[in-house]
Scaffold this motif. Structure first.
Motif, PDB file in Angstrom:
ATOM      1  N   HIS A 181      69.597 -15.518  -0.789  1.00  0.00           N
ATOM      2  CA  HIS A 181      69.474 -16.908  -0.343  1.00  0.00           C
ATOM      3  C   HIS A 181      70.879 -17.489  -0.173  1.00  0.00           C
ATOM      4  O   HIS A 181      71.353 -18.245  -1.019  1.00  0.00           O
ATOM      5  CB  HIS A 181      68.681 -17.734  -1.354  1.00  0.00           C
ATOM      6  N   PRO A 182      71.562 -17.124   0.905  1.00  0.00           N
ATOM      7  CA  PRO A 182      72.948 -17.575   1.101  1.00  0.00           C
ATOM      8  C   PRO A 182      73.032 -19.086   1.322  1.00  0.00           C
ATOM      9  O   PRO A 182      72.008 -19.764   1.528  1.00  0.00           O
ATOM     10  CB  PRO A 182      73.397 -16.813   2.343  1.00  0.00           C
ATOM     11  N   VAL A 183      74.256 -19.593   1.281  1.00  0.00           N
ATOM     12  CA  VAL A 183      74.492 -21.010   1.556  1.00  0.00           C
ATOM     13  C   VAL A 183      73.809 -21.365   2.879  1.00  0.00           C
ATOM     14  O   VAL A 183      73.930 -20.637   3.860  1.00  0.00           O
ATOM     15  CB  VAL A 183      76.005 -21.303   1.612  1.00  0.00           C
ATOM     16  N   GLY A 184      73.062 -22.443   2.864  1.00  0.00           N
ATOM     17  CA  GLY A 184      72.330 -22.884   4.046  1.00  0.00           C
ATOM     18  C   GLY A 184      70.857 -22.504   4.037  1.00  0.00           C
ATOM     19  O   GLY A 184      70.074 -23.059   4.799  1.00  0.00           O
ATOM     20  N   HIS A 185      70.458 -21.572   3.181  1.00  0.00           N
ATOM     21  CA  HIS A 185      69.046 -21.177   3.092  1.00  0.00           C
ATOM     22  C   HIS A 185      68.256 -22.327   2.481  1.00  0.00           C
ATOM     23  O   HIS A 185      68.689 -22.946   1.507  1.00  0.00           O
ATOM     24  CB  HIS A 185      68.905 -19.922   2.239  1.00  0.00           C
ATOM     25  N   THR A 186      67.084 -22.592   3.033  1.00  0.00           N
ATOM     26  CA  THR A 186      66.296 -23.742   2.588  1.00  0.00           C
ATOM     27  C   THR A 186      65.837 -23.651   1.133  1.00  0.00           C
ATOM     28  O   THR A 186      65.607 -24.678   0.504  1.00  0.00           O
ATOM     29  CB  THR A 186      65.059 -23.944   3.485  1.00  0.00           C
ATOM     30  N   ASP A 187      65.706 -22.455   0.587  1.00  0.00           N
ATOM     31  CA  ASP A 187      65.236 -22.300  -0.791  1.00  0.00           C
ATOM     32  C   ASP A 187      66.361 -22.051  -1.791  1.00  0.00           C
ATOM     33  O   ASP A 187      66.099 -21.763  -2.963  1.00  0.00           O
ATOM     34  CB  ASP A 187      64.233 -21.150  -0.888  1.00  0.00           C
ATOM     35  N   ARG A 188      67.607 -22.158  -1.361  1.00  0.00           N
ATOM     36  CA  ARG A 188      68.732 -21.840  -2.257  1.00  0.00           C
ATOM     37  C   ARG A 188      68.726 -22.723  -3.502  1.00  0.00           C
ATOM     38  O   ARG A 188      68.959 -22.235  -4.604  1.00  0.00           O
ATOM     39  CB  ARG A 188      70.058 -21.967  -1.520  1.00  0.00           C
ATOM     40  N   SER A 189      68.435 -24.008  -3.348  1.00  0.00           N
ATOM     41  CA  SER A 189      68.478 -24.897  -4.518  1.00  0.00           C
ATOM     42  C   SER A 189      67.462 -24.469  -5.577  1.00  0.00           C
ATOM     43  O   SER A 189      67.738 -24.559  -6.776  1.00  0.00           O
ATOM     44  CB  SER A 189      68.252 -26.352  -4.109  1.00  0.00           C
ATOM     45  N   LYS A 190      66.321 -23.978  -5.146  1.00  0.00           N
ATOM     46  CA  LYS A 190      65.298 -23.526  -6.090  1.00  0.00           C
ATOM     47  C   LYS A 190      65.792 -22.308  -6.872  1.00  0.00           C
ATOM     48  O   LYS A 190      65.620 -22.241  -8.096  1.00  0.00           O
ATOM     49  CB  LYS A 190      63.999 -23.189  -5.346  1.00  0.00           C
TER      50      LYS A 190
END
Length: 88
Positions: A24-33
């Motif tokens: 989940h690289p920077v910019g991926h919608t689920d990265r914060s999760k």
């Protein structure tokens, strides 16, 4: 990991969570999760083992997750809570 599993289980969970973060690289919608989940796992390990590096990394991950959850984001309250919990 909130059950009384082995330390090896906890370590494996963290390893798997780190692998998930790499997907989940920077910019991926689920990265914060993923950041939040890894922060929680490291926090749990800190609670069990007392390793300050786990706590420092957990705080950094929770800060990064919070930065990706602006005011109005549905998961911002949980990010605020998790970060505050680790800072206290």
């Amino acid at each position: 990991i909130n059950h009384l599993g082995s330390g090896e289980d906890m370590d494996q969970a963290i390893t798997l969570q780190r692998e998930a973060l790499a997907l989940h690289p920077v910019g991926h919608t689920d990265r914060s999760k993923i950041l939040n989940n890894l922060g929680n796992r490291l926090s749990t390990r800190f609670d069990h083992r007392g390793n300050a590096e786990d706590l420092d990394r957990a705080i950094a991950l929770h800060r990064e997750a919070l930065a990706l959850r602006p005011v109005g984001h549905s998961f911002r309250p949980s990010s605020l809570n998790n970060l505050a919990d680790r800072l206290s």
